[in-house]
Design an enzyme around this catalytic site. Structure first.
Site, mmCIF file in Angstrom:
data_model
loop_
_atom_site.group_PDB
_atom_site.id
_atom_site.type_symbol
_atom_site.label_atom_id
_atom_site.label_comp_id
_atom_site.label_asym_id
_atom_site.label_seq_id
_atom_site.Cartn_x
_atom_site.Cartn_y
_atom_site.Cartn_z
ATOM 1 N N HIS A 1 39.308 45.417 42.387
ATOM 2 C CA HIS A 1 37.863 45.257 42.265
ATOM 3 C C HIS A 1 37.226 45.507 43.633
ATOM 4 C CE1 HIS A 1 37.937 43.570 38.243
ATOM 5 N NE2 HIS A 1 38.902 42.732 38.609
ATOM 6 N N CYS B 1 41.216 47.229 36.611
ATOM 7 C CA CYS B 1 41.763 45.942 36.155
ATOM 8 C C CYS B 1 42.079 46.005 34.662
ATOM 9 C CB CYS B 1 40.819 44.799 36.513
ATOM 10 S SG CYS B 1 41.636 43.186 36.514
#
Length: 498
Positions: free
Chosen positions: A429, A332
């Site tokens: 994630h 991310c």
């Protein structure tokens, strides 16, 4: 339809163990045959997750839902505050971004959120037998008592009995509990049905005199002395003890950069539970050493945290190790950092353009709209090709890969992430939760060190965490007066001896 009973855990401070106590109660009540769900009206944390319907909620309540045997639901955490600075947060209501507010502006406006809180609570209460409610911080923050919607204010709104927990591991637990009770007004004190001393190490008999005096001073029973229980359950926020791990003791050394605004560091829990992988967190270039893998985690403030790395020498240290062949993985915000350029034309983080670390052929532009989605993927890049991922995306930026190869192929056919040589980046994630990528990564890192993978056989991440919930529930069940807890809710303990 009958409405659920409830019990609320409040604490004398942040880090008193409220989240784990609520997790334990969710597991205990589920084991006792009840339909149970967690609830926290307002959560402040950078660890979050995406629900099945694409909404964002606090990770702690998702963990508690898993312990309760139910699917995470945004109603369990209708308000999520994600700090973006020392004085401001992104406010998420019912799983969607409400806006960015300073602490003062949010305090002025939070009464507008009461209908959202009550709607979520009442809806859950119609579907469950018991709701386990978690407070936030301390109910004795008297400067915040006005318009409170998360501690005693919420307890009054939903008529919740309260158990107050103090942390003896930090010392001063008697003063914590007595002082907190003393600062409550009369009506608030009536709601407190018992005191809990949490994280105790040693012989409980040594506490007896103090427990008696505490009960006399407060007029409240001590309903439990909970032992310091070592369980591996995802942590809620930056107070997590795991972030203080600075040494790795397993054959493979994994260094995670502890960014100032680190988020979703629970991504790496499966690595920590793998018998071959030692995970440590690094804040200074001098502490980086020569790891077998460097991880740049998610962050709420990518550009600010990259600037921090640039100033303290960590960026230069990572670039040097990467050039020498050390594998680097960015997740991310960490993925965004690894690219060539970061642009923020609308001031989502900080207006302007910033040079990236230059380790991946990518460019990122920040936009006000947030991507929130669950997805599955197959890894395309060697040496992990074929590994499967069940993950989720939560990010404001959009990243364009200009060369190299994608890391993954998403279930919708889109390419995701980037891989170039020994550097990898992804927005996903939870990439290690399913276990496939964890196994491939561990095998590759072990092989690079000439160690046979057969010597390290991990338990599945799901089974492992289910066993951890059971360990936690067993410890709390043995140390808590559950008869008193059930009485506080107006229920009979189904395990009470006749």
């Amino acid at each position: 339809m009958a409405k659920a009973k409830c019990i609320m855990i409040q604490g004398t401070m942040s880090g008193a163990g409220k989240s784990l106590l609520c997790t334990a109660l969710c597991r205990i009540f589920a084991q006792d045959g009840w339909r149970v769900a967690p609830f926290k009206s307002q959560n402040m944390a950078l660890n979050s997750c995406i629900t099945a319907d694409g909404l964002e909620m606090g990770r702690a309540q998702a963990v508690q839902a898993q312990a309760a045997g139910c699917e995470p639901d945004v109603r369990m955490n209708p308000i999520l505050l994600k700090p973006s600075s020392d004085t401001g947060s992104q406010v998420i209501v019912n799983g969607e971004v409400w806006g960015d507010y300073s602490a003062a502006d949010y305090f002025k406006n939070k009464t507008r959120l009461v209908p959202h809180v009550l709607k979520a609570y009442n809806s859950l209460a119609e579907e469950n037998d018991i709701l386990v409610i978690e407070g936030a911080g301390s109910p004795a923050e008297i400067n915040l008592r006005e318009n409170d919607i998360v501690n005693m204010g919420l307890a009054e709104l939903v008529d919740a009995p309260v158990l107050l927990a103090g942390d003896i591991d930090r010392g001063g637990v008697f003063a914590q509990l007595y002082g907190t009770v003393a600062l409550l007004n009369e009506e608030e004190r009536k709601r407190v049905k018992g005191l809990i001393i949490n994280k105790f190490r040693g012989d409980v008999d040594i506490l007896r005199l103090g427990l008696t005096q505490l009960e006399e001073l407060t007029g409240l029973p001590v309903v439990g002395v909970i032992p310091y229980t070592r369980v591996d359950i995802d942590d809620e926020d930056s107070l997590a003890p795991r972030l203080n791990a600075h040494e790795a003791h397993r054959p493979v050394d994994v260094a995670v950069i502890r960014l100032p605004h680190i988020s979703n560091f629970t991504d790496f829990s499966p690595l920590e539970s793998h018998p071959a992988l030692g995970v440590r967190y690094v804040e200074q270039a001098a502490g980086l050493g020569a790891p077998d893998l460097i991880v740049l985690p998610g962050t709420k403030s990518t550009m600010a945290d990259l600037g921090w790395m640039r100033q303290n020498g960590l960026e230069a240290a990572v670039r040097k190790l990467a050039a020498a062949g050390t594998p680097v993985l960015g997740v991310c915000g960490g993925y965004q950092m690894l690219g060539q350029t970061l642009r923020d034309p609308e001031g989502v983080e900080q207006a302007g353009e910033m040079r990236g670390m230059g380790l991946l052929p990518c460019e990122t532009e920040f936009t006000p709209s947030k991507v929130r989605t669950r997805t599955t993927a197959k890894v395309m890049a060697d040496p992990f090709a074929g590994a499967s991922i069940q993950g989720y995306e939560i990010h404001m930026g959009r990243t364009k890969r200009m060369a190299g190869q994608p890391l993954c192929l998403l279930e919708n056919g889109q390419e995701e992430g980037a891989a170039q040589g020994n550097v990898f980046g992804t927005y996903l994630h939870g990439l290690f939760d399913e276990g496939s990528l964890t196994g491939e990564l561990a095998s590759w890192l072990l092989a690079r060190k000439g160690i046979a993978r057969e010597n390290f056989r991990p338990q599945s991440h799901w089974d492992y965490h289910q066993s951890q919930y059971d360990l936690l529930a067993d410890a709390v069940r043995a140390s808590l007066d559950l008869d008193a807890v059930y009485r506080a809710m107006g229920l009979a303990n189904p395990n009470q001896k006749k």
